[in-house]
Motif scaffolding. Structure first.
Motif, PDB file in Angstrom:
ATOM      1  N   GLY A  65       0.819  -1.217  -0.122  1.00  0.00           N
ATOM      2  CA  GLY A  65      -0.098  -0.120   0.169  1.00  0.00           C
ATOM      3  C   GLY A  65       0.988   1.400   0.055  1.00  0.00           C
ATOM      4  O   GLY A  65       2.180   1.000   0.442  1.00  0.00           O
ATOM      5  N   VAL A  66       0.466   2.341  -0.652  1.00  0.00           N
ATOM      6  CA  VAL A  66       1.339   3.618  -0.553  1.00  0.00           C
ATOM      7  C   VAL A  66       0.080   4.522  -0.294  1.00  0.00           C
ATOM      8  O   VAL A  66      -1.097   4.625  -0.489  1.00  0.00           O
ATOM      9  N   THR A  67       0.295   5.416   0.637  1.00  0.00           N
ATOM     10  CA  THR A  67      -0.618   6.414   1.482  1.00  0.00           C
ATOM     11  C   THR A  67       0.103   7.734   1.632  1.00  0.00           C
ATOM     12  O   THR A  67       1.363   7.924   1.470  1.00  0.00           O
ATOM     13  N   GLY A  68      -0.517   8.633   2.096  1.00  0.00           N
ATOM     14  CA  GLY A  68       0.126  10.066   2.464  1.00  0.00           C
ATOM     15  C   GLY A  68      -1.157  11.083   2.539  1.00  0.00           C
ATOM     16  O   GLY A  68      -2.007  10.956   2.219  1.00  0.00           O
ATOM     17  N   ALA A  69      -0.586  12.284   3.230  1.00  0.00           N
ATOM     18  CA  ALA A  69      -1.412  13.379   2.891  1.00  0.00           C
ATOM     19  C   ALA A  69      -1.627  14.052   1.768  1.00  0.00           C
ATOM     20  O   ALA A  69      -0.857  13.613   0.726  1.00  0.00           O
ATOM     21  N   ALA A 110       1.274  14.645  -1.171  1.00  0.00           N
ATOM     22  CA  ALA A 110       2.390  13.676  -0.734  1.00  0.00           C
ATOM     23  C   ALA A 110       3.182  12.913  -1.882  1.00  0.00           C
ATOM     24  O   ALA A 110       4.192  12.311  -1.909  1.00  0.00           O
ATOM     25  N   GLY A 111       2.263  12.540  -2.955  1.00  0.00           N
ATOM     26  CA  GLY A 111       2.679  11.787  -4.286  1.00  0.00           C
ATOM     27  C   GLY A 111       2.167  10.553  -4.570  1.00  0.00           C
ATOM     28  O   GLY A 111       1.880  10.104  -5.498  1.00  0.00           O
ATOM     29  N   HIS A 112       1.306  10.015  -3.251  1.00  0.00           N
ATOM     30  CA  HIS A 112       0.621   8.880  -3.732  1.00  0.00           C
ATOM     31  C   HIS A 112      -0.520   8.886  -4.509  1.00  0.00           C
ATOM     32  O   HIS A 112      -0.585   7.759  -5.247  1.00  0.00           O
ATOM     33  N   ASP A 113      -1.220   9.835  -4.795  1.00  0.00           N
ATOM     34  CA  ASP A 113      -2.139   9.860  -5.932  1.00  0.00           C
ATOM     35  C   ASP A 113      -1.705   9.968  -7.512  1.00  0.00           C
ATOM     36  O   ASP A 113      -2.176   9.466  -8.250  1.00  0.00           O
ATOM     37  N   GLU A 114      -0.344  10.481  -7.399  1.00  0.00           N
ATOM     38  CA  GLU A 114       0.288  10.622  -8.763  1.00  0.00           C
ATOM     39  C   GLU A 114       0.992   9.322  -9.023  1.00  0.00           C
ATOM     40  O   GLU A 114       1.012   9.016 -10.261  1.00  0.00           O
ATOM     41  N   LEU A 115       1.214   8.643  -8.129  1.00  0.00           N
ATOM     42  CA  LEU A 115       2.293   7.419  -8.475  1.00  0.00           C
ATOM     43  C   LEU A 115       1.625   6.193  -9.278  1.00  0.00           C
ATOM     44  O   LEU A 115       2.094   5.782 -10.220  1.00  0.00           O
ATOM     45  N   PRO A 116       0.384   5.786  -9.084  1.00  0.00           N
ATOM     46  CA  PRO A 116      -0.160   4.756  -9.866  1.00  0.00           C
ATOM     47  C   PRO A 116      -0.192   5.145 -11.460  1.00  0.00           C
ATOM     48  O   PRO A 116       0.208   4.087 -12.072  1.00  0.00           O
ATOM     49  N   TYR A 117      -0.456   6.385 -11.841  1.00  0.00           N
ATOM     50  CA  TYR A 117      -0.518   6.936 -13.079  1.00  0.00           C
ATOM     51  C   TYR A 117       0.646   6.978 -13.587  1.00  0.00           C
ATOM     52  O   TYR A 117       0.945   6.680 -14.892  1.00  0.00           O
ATOM     53  N   VAL A 118       1.795   7.303 -13.115  1.00  0.00           N
ATOM     54  CA  VAL A 118       3.253   7.293 -13.525  1.00  0.00           C
ATOM     55  C   VAL A 118       3.617   6.119 -13.661  1.00  0.00           C
ATOM     56  O   VAL A 118       4.266   5.742 -14.738  1.00  0.00           O
ATOM     57  N   LEU A 133       4.149   8.250   1.852  1.00  0.00           N
ATOM     58  CA  LEU A 133       5.034   9.308   1.218  1.00  0.00           C
ATOM     59  C   LEU A 133       4.812  10.557   1.962  1.00  0.00           C
ATOM     60  O   LEU A 133       3.816  10.929   2.418  1.00  0.00           O
ATOM     61  N   ASP A 134       5.876  11.334   1.665  1.00  0.00           N
ATOM     62  CA  ASP A 134       5.964  12.642   2.261  1.00  0.00           C
ATOM     63  C   ASP A 134       6.698  13.462   1.198  1.00  0.00           C
ATOM     64  O   ASP A 134       7.894  13.096   1.165  1.00  0.00           O
ATOM     65  N   GLY A 135       6.264  14.468   0.848  1.00  0.00           N
ATOM     66  CA  GLY A 135       7.294  15.284  -0.005  1.00  0.00           C
ATOM     67  C   GLY A 135       7.599  14.736  -1.476  1.00  0.00           C
ATOM     68  O   GLY A 135       8.569  15.014  -2.130  1.00  0.00           O
ATOM     69  N   GLY A 136       6.729  13.737  -1.698  1.00  0.00           N
ATOM     70  CA  GLY A 136       7.080  13.066  -3.056  1.00  0.00           C
ATOM     71  C   GLY A 136       7.797  11.862  -2.894  1.00  0.00           C
ATOM     72  O   GLY A 136       8.200  11.119  -3.851  1.00  0.00           O
ATOM     73  N   ALA A 137       8.508  11.421  -1.744  1.00  0.00           N
ATOM     74  CA  ALA A 137       9.310  10.350  -1.497  1.00  0.00           C
ATOM     75  C   ALA A 137       8.931   9.555  -0.280  1.00  0.00           C
ATOM     76  O   ALA A 137       7.956   9.824   0.435  1.00  0.00           O
ATOM     77  N   VAL A 138       9.186   8.097  -0.328  1.00  0.00           N
ATOM     78  CA  VAL A 138       8.971   7.608   0.572  1.00  0.00           C
ATOM     79  C   VAL A 138       9.707   7.750   2.180  1.00  0.00           C
ATOM     80  O   VAL A 138      10.783   7.937   2.219  1.00  0.00           O
ATOM     81  N   ALA A 139       8.779   8.372   3.001  1.00  0.00           N
ATOM     82  CA  ALA A 139       9.144   8.489   4.131  1.00  0.00           C
ATOM     83  C   ALA A 139       8.860   7.446   5.474  1.00  0.00           C
ATOM     84  O   ALA A 139      10.086   7.575   6.240  1.00  0.00           O
TER      85      ALA A 139
END
Length: 512
Positions: free
Chosen positions: A292-296, A299-307, A480-486
């Motif tokens: 799973g990927v998540t975040g506020a 954070a980038g998690h919404d972008e990731l699947p489409y990339v 994710l936070d700030g576009g990277a895995v935190a």
């Protein structure tokens, strides 16, 4: 109830030989938030469509508003004049138009002789409506530039304009579904401000926590019938509401998973991905693993699947599937498909399914190219695929020639997920796969993903803000936070810890 804002009596609806709503009753008091819940296909959408005038009920129905008979038939102008308005899940806004144009559509005033719109006057009216809702949005801002919470405010402002708030009722039909969880308190404050003024709210929602926190009473539908009418939510619990909705108790514990072999090679590797809000995102997903990927927000998690699926361009990084690797900036949908990556997008009606095509056509379209002969496509294999989908996820009704748009939201989601599960990709990427899905269908979807990972070795990546879903089905969760895995969470996953890490609510007590 001596005084009621909205009353629905003896309301039924039959399509062909199927009665989808059976003598429904609903009573909403002035100044209350009244929840309306039920599984997908329970009759909620049909009832709302009858109230809005989209469907005509069977004979014998009566709908009253502030004591006066309102219908049927339900005429849109009569509804608006009475003060019964609707805000639907998609909000019904036109992104390229300004706030003032969206709010005042159909109500613009013009000069008596010049016929020119008095735009400054219109903007002042909109600003006044927004100010009541606690918003200072510039009326001239294009809706495309607004955040999701701001768009929700605009939709409510449009619904309430020119209404006597002490005699109005707003139906929020899954209107909170697309809002990130961290902004919901702000939206709830608007609802409470409205009810304090005497406005009634009908809240249609799949979020039982939202129903319990926000509503005064709730009505529960199951199989087209009211099985719980006007239940006081302060005296109820999530388990009790779930049992009413489903007709049986349901476990919400963790879905069983086998011990994962950490020595398995990765099926998906992402290295230093840069794209939109993503900043040097790196991680792996092994064969048979669900991550799973998540975040506020942002954070980038919404972008990731489409990339990963090549649907949005990347500026840097590499993506590898098994032994094949390429630069992320060179990835497009066709190349991702050839690598074995499949995407289940969040927007099932706009990006996932063709609503006017049949269930059979939607389900088998990814495999047509490999199946067709020169002059003949064949149908028997398609029907076999449809039977497999029905067996896999219990799509209802199991009618292959039915248009996808005629299914309930939950069954549309089952169709969309099964469309890609049956293709058996090397990597399945999903964005909010349980969005607007009831608790029963939610568990069916998650179980199907778990089985696919365990039995076929498919690598599964789920991007979601639903912490309970991630905790129940995932082997690992990346925050994710700030576009990277935190943070990387593994072992016995806990929804509270996932939320804590995502939104920095407190310093965690466990190691990340």
């Amino acid at each position: 109830m001596d005084s009621a804002r909205l009353e629905v009596h003896n309301t039924s609806k039959t399509f062909g030989s199927a009665r989808v709503l059976d003598r429904a009753e609903l009573t909403v008091a002035p100044g209350e938030v009244h929840g309306l819940i039920g599984q997908n296909g329970s009759g909620k959408s049909t009832l709302i469509k009858i109230l809005s005038g989209f469907h005509t009920p069977d004979g014998g129905a009566e709908i009253r508003f502030n004591g006066a008979r309102l219908g049927p038939p339900m005429r849109p102008k009569r509804l608006a004049d009475a003060g019964l308005t609707f805000v639907h899940q998609d909000l019904g806004l036109v992104p390229r138009l300004s706030v003032v144009e969206n709010v005042r559509v159909g109500r613009l005033r013009h000069g008596r002789f010049s016929r020119r719109v008095r735009w400054q006057h219109e903007a002042a009216l909109v600003a006044e409506s927004l100010a009541f809702l606690g918003s200072d949005i510039d009326p001239w801002t294009p809706v495309a530039q607004l955040t999701l919470p701001q768009r929700g405010v605009v939709a409510i402002a449009r619904a309430l304009q020119g209404r006597d708030r002490e005699r109005s009722c707003v139906v929020l039909d899954e209107a909170t579904q697309n809002l990130p969880k961290e902004v919901l308190p702000e939206f709830y404050q608007i609802i409470r401000r409205l009810t304090a003024e005497g406005t009634s709210i009908v809240l249609v929602s799949h979020r039982l926590d939202e129903i319990l926190d926000l509503t005064d009473r709730v009505t529960v539908l199951r199989d087209g019938r009211v099985v719980g009418g006007g239940i006081r939510t302060a005296e109820s619990s999530e388990g009790e509401l779930m049992e009413l909705m489903l007709g049986y108790e349901v476990e919400r514990d963790r879905i069983d998973r086998p011990d994962r072999d950490s020595s398995q090679p990765p099926a998906l590797t992402c290295e230093d991905l840069f794209a939109g809000t993503l900043r040097s995102a790196s991680f792996t997903v092994r064969r048979g693993e669900i991550v799973g990927v998540t975040g506020a927000v942002d954070a980038g998690h919404d972008e990731l699947p489409y990339v990963i699926a090549g649907a949005r361009p990347a500026s840097a990084g590499r993506i590898s599937v098994n032994d094949e690797s390429l630069a992320a900036r060179a990835l497009d949908v066709a190349r991702a498909s050839r690598l074995g990556i499949a995407l289940v997008p969040r927007d099932r009606s706009g990006e996932g399914l063709a609503m006017t095509l049949s269930l059979l056509e939607n389900l088998t379209v990814p495999r047509i190219h490999g199946r067709r002969w020169r002059f003949w496509l064949g149908r028997s294999w398609q029907r076999r695929e449809f039977s497999r989908a029905v067996e896999l996820l219990g799509i209802v009704p199991p009618r292959p020639d039915l248009a996808a748009g005629q299914l309930s939201g939950g069954n549309q989601q089952k169709l969309l997920v099964s469309k890609w599960l049956l293709q058996n990709p090397a990597v399945l990427v999903l964005h909010e796969p349980t969005q607007a899905v009831d608790v029963g269908a939610r568990r069916e979807l998650l179980l199907a993903l778990r089985r696919a990972a365990d039995e076929t070795g498919m690598a599964v990546l789920i991007s979601s803000i639903e912490a309970e879903d991630l905790a129940s089905v995932c082997d690992r969760v990346l925050v994710l936070d700030g576009g990277a895995v935190a943070h990387e969470l593994a072992g016995e996953l806990d929804a509270d810890l996932i939320l804590e890490k995502s939104f920095a609510l407190a310093e965690p007590s466990a190691a990340s």
